[in-house]
Scaffold this motif. Sequence first.
Motif, short mmCIF file in Angstrom:
data_model
loop_
_atom_site.label_atom_id
_atom_site.label_comp_id
_atom_site.label_asym_id
_atom_site.label_seq_id
_atom_site.Cartn_x
_atom_site.Cartn_y
_atom_site.Cartn_z
N GLU A 350 -0.91 -32.27 7.94
CA GLU A 350 -0.19 -31.06 7.07
C GLU A 350 -1.15 -29.93 7.64
O GLU A 350 -2.18 -29.60 7.38
CB GLU A 350 -0.70 -31.05 5.63
N VAL A 351 -0.63 -29.12 8.70
CA VAL A 351 -1.12 -28.38 9.68
C VAL A 351 -0.51 -27.05 9.67
O VAL A 351 0.67 -27.02 9.67
CB VAL A 351 -1.15 -28.96 11.14
N GLY A 383 -3.94 -51.80 2.52
CA GLY A 383 -3.82 -50.56 3.45
C GLY A 383 -3.82 -49.36 2.55
O GLY A 383 -4.46 -49.47 1.29
N GLY A 384 -3.43 -48.42 3.05
CA GLY A 384 -3.67 -47.00 2.46
C GLY A 384 -3.35 -45.81 3.36
O GLY A 384 -2.61 -46.06 4.30
N THR A 385 -3.48 -44.53 2.81
CA THR A 385 -3.08 -43.44 3.47
C THR A 385 -4.33 -42.48 3.87
O THR A 385 -5.17 -42.35 3.00
CB THR A 385 -2.01 -42.68 2.44
N ILE A 386 -4.13 -42.04 5.12
CA ILE A 386 -5.10 -40.92 5.56
C ILE A 386 -4.49 -39.60 5.91
O ILE A 386 -3.25 -39.53 6.56
CB ILE A 386 -5.79 -41.57 6.87
N THR A 387 -4.81 -38.59 4.99
CA THR A 387 -4.38 -37.03 5.48
C THR A 387 -5.26 -36.23 6.20
O THR A 387 -6.37 -36.08 5.83
CB THR A 387 -3.75 -36.55 3.94
N VAL A 398 -10.31 -24.33 7.10
CA VAL A 398 -10.57 -25.34 6.31
C VAL A 398 -9.76 -26.60 6.91
O VAL A 398 -8.74 -26.59 7.06
CB VAL A 398 -10.23 -25.29 4.86
N ILE A 399 -10.70 -27.57 7.27
CA ILE A 399 -10.23 -29.03 7.80
C ILE A 399 -10.48 -29.84 6.80
O ILE A 399 -11.51 -30.21 6.25
CB ILE A 399 -10.63 -29.28 9.10
#
Length: 470
Positions: A350-351, A383-387, A398-399
Amino acid sequence: MKTIRGKLLVYFLVFVLLFQAAAVSIFISSNGLLSSYHDGFERFLVLNSISQYTEELYLDTQLIVVEFKPEILPDYYETKSMLETEKNKLTEIFTDVERIELKNYMNLIDTFIHESELTIGFVLRNDIEQYTNHLEETRIAAGYIQEATLEVIDSELTAYQSFYKDLQERNESFFYFILFLFGTTSILAIFFALWFSKGITNPLNKLSRAAKEVSKGNLIGDPIQIQSNDELKLLGDTFNHMRSDIHRLVEEIKDQSELDRLIKEMELKHLQNQINPHFLFNTLNTISKMAYLEDAKQTSGLIDSVATLLRHSLGDIEKQVALKDEVMVVRDYFHIQKTRFTERVKFQLEVDESCLDTKVPRLTLQPLIENAFIHGIEEIEEGGTITLSIYSSAPFVVIEVSDDGVGMSHEKIKEIMSLAKESEDHVGHSTGIGLKNVIRRLQLTYQMDDLVTIESELGKGTTVRIKVLK
């Protein structure tokens, strides 16, 4: 501790008090002589005035007897009053009024005044025989007063000769006293100047010699001993500590230099046993081209992602790069991990494109993503999600790197944020750069301590938030 300034003030005050005492004593003595001279001179003036007023009073009395006129009486009474006033002064200016000579003199004046009054009284009664007799008595008394005045003056002059002689002796004593005072103060001043300057120059000479030895590289020597209790002692003690500290630091530098030399030798031997990273990078490019020519496009893309990640990690770690370059490396890292773990791991970007020209330290985002993957997602079977989210919040960009993995305890977050040396750093597999390394480099780059925040909860995931200046 006494100070040099305090010592100077004490010496100055001693000399000032000495001169003040001498000046006061001279003033008191001179004032006494002047007072004695003034008293003697005043006695002469009073005696002279008595003689003159006596003569005037007799003439006024005679004039009244010869030719009586009422307008003459005021002059008579004024002269009589002046004579009485001068006669009363005798008791004030003569300390020895009980002396027979003075008592007779004062009685003679009283008799003279009394006879003149009787003369005037009989003139007013027109008693020729009586005022003639009393006028003669007045004349005789006036003559006696003149003679007695001369005798008293002569007596005073005799005493004044003794006073004058004493004055000469005192004047001579003052001269010798001034010479003595000048000599003693000069000797004392020279003595104190030499003693005080010696107390300063001797320690300074010791410090100077020791400083020359230090400048020649001789850091080992006997400690400087300064016996005074002022700033020079503090200076000497400080110099001793400084010399010993320099010697200790030089020895530590020598030891550290030897240690660095040994470490570099070990690193050199270690590098000699490794494959050159640039050779590996070129080899990967060659393999990628061959895979593409053999129509293995997926394998070629994977190799290109590895090559991009390797090329980015080989750059100068001290230089900053655009945020878009970091995002590009993250995309390649996502590609590699998606290839490995397929559907177990999901990646979201989300950039805000307007933020991608912001400069950040090299290898900032990829270690965060890798940390989230290794320590947050990899251990979970499903597993999972990295955002990765990048957005603007003036004056910062902000990152945020979020995962829905295992999370961390508050104690672990505090341990990471404290950057303690003994705490474990979560290093990545690809670059070897951990979360603590990224946080510390950001703090050093932007000179701010609150650029990174970590929010986490066990079993619910972790969010690492970074603020960088635009």
